[in-house]
Design an enzyme around this catalytic site. Structure first.
Site, PDB file in Angstrom:
ATOM      1  N   SER A 161     -30.517 -43.148 -37.841  1.00 17.76           N
ATOM      2  CA  SER A 161     -29.773 -43.493 -39.049  1.00 17.76           C
ATOM      3  C   SER A 161     -30.653 -44.246 -40.040  1.00 17.76           C
ATOM      4  O   SER A 161     -31.678 -43.736 -40.452  1.00 17.76           O
ATOM      5  CB  SER A 161     -28.506 -44.264 -38.678  1.00 17.76           C
ATOM      6  OG  SER A 161     -27.470 -43.970 -39.600  1.00 17.76           O
ATOM      7  N   LYS A 213      -6.010 -52.738 -54.510  1.00 17.94           N
ATOM      8  CA  LYS A 213      -6.521 -54.049 -54.142  1.00 17.94           C
ATOM      9  C   LYS A 213      -6.420 -54.325 -52.648  1.00 17.94           C
ATOM     10  O   LYS A 213      -7.236 -55.045 -52.078  1.00 17.94           O
ATOM     11  CB  LYS A 213      -5.775 -55.133 -54.927  1.00 17.94           C
ATOM     12  CG  LYS A 213      -6.376 -56.523 -54.804  1.00 17.94           C
ATOM     13  CD  LYS A 213      -7.745 -56.575 -55.435  1.00 17.94           C
ATOM     14  CE  LYS A 213      -8.336 -57.974 -55.404  1.00 17.94           C
ATOM     15  NZ  LYS A 213      -9.689 -58.017 -55.996  1.00 17.94           N
TER      16      LYS A 213
END
Length: 299
Positions: A161, A213
């Site tokens: 990765s 939010k």
């Protein structure tokens, strides 16, 4: 008991360039620092990047914690170590957490570029990856260094990765027979405490303004819409990952071939066959050969 919200913000609900096998280790190591526990940690209070304050960082005993790239005698070869979990900043997390910061790598790359006595660089890579934040700029810095001086990535076993992203930016790469490379993909974690809260008799009511939010709230299950948003974000970062590696290793592996790996890891000779790394070799022998080659060029 100390909490580390900055670490938590990098570990959860954000794309990670980390191999799946290291996530449990990563989370276990960070859990006491994130959720509270008997952890003490001194020094390294600054967390900025501008002006490279990492160069002035000190450990918990007040000693300088930045020492620059490690030189191999008078060979003209420097070693930059890329090991453990990879994190953006190095002054609020460090060797005590088995981590390497992109910030620290950046500073060492800068030293290698400016020091005329350094004629070649070895990236010693042994990591399953880590955070997205800072990974691409770090790899770009190494790629720029590789345009000026030979850079050999030597896996001392793993480059997965984000660690593979960094290794791919080198001039060349060597993997041991049992080493692993790849995992060109993205993963995210979301923690859902809602059932635990119900069991504890605790009800948390979020009050917010703005429809998005409260996305990724740990106190409720991840909804389908938010999940799709997360997948789209992961896909975007994966595309960036693939494009970067294909650019660094142009002529050795294509973006299409990288996509077809589906973030799989490959061992030794298989990693070479796919085009992820350049050759199989013993790390010490590869380092010695590189040092000799740098010496011959200087003669």
């Amino acid at each position: 008991m100390t909490h580390y919200p900055q670490i938590a913000s990098q570990l959860f609900n954000r794309p990670l360039l980390a191999h799946r096998g290291t996530l449990e280790q990563y989370a276990r190591a960070m859990a006491p620092r994130i959720f509270g526990g008997s952890v003490t940690f001194g020094g390294e209070w600054q967390a900025g990047l501008i002006g490279e304050p990492v160069r002035d960082a000190v450990d918990f005993e007040g000693n300088p914690s930045y020492t620059g790239p490690r030189m191999i005698g008078k060979s003209g070869v420097a070693v930059i170590e890329v090991e453990g979990a990879l994190v953006p900043k190095g002054k609020w997390i460090g060797a005590m957490c088995d981590a390497t910061s992109y910030e620290g790598i950046h500073a060492q790359v800068g030293d290698c570029r400016s020091n005329k006595d350094i004629r070649g660089v070895i990236l010693e890579v042994d990591s399953f990856g880590g955070a997205v934040s800072g990974a691409f700029s770090c790899a770009d810095a190494i790629h720029q260094l590789a345009q000026e001086k030979p850079v050999l990535a030597i896996l001392t076993e793993h480059a997965c990765s984000a660690a593979y992203l960094i290794a791919s930016a080198a001039t060349g790469s060597v993997i041991p027979k049992t080493g692993l490379a790849g995992s060109v993909g993205v993963i995210m974690l979301h923690v859902d405490y809602s059932k635990a809260m119900d069991k504890a008799g605790v009800n948390i009511t979020p009050i917010f303004s703005g429809a998005r939010k409260n996305d990724y709230s740990p106190y409720e299950a991840l909804g389908d819409e938010v999940y799709k948003k997360a997948v789209a974000e992961a896909d975007t970062v994966r595309d960036m990952f693939i494009d970067a590696v294909a650019g660094y290793r142009k002529g050795r592996i294509t973006a299409d071939a990288l996509r077809k790996t589906e973030a799989e890891t490959f061992m030794g000779a298989d990693a070479v066959k796919v085009g992820l790394v350049d050759e199989v070799g013993d790390p010490i022998a590869a380092a010695n050969a590189f040092i000799s080659e740098i010496g011959r060029k200087a003669a």
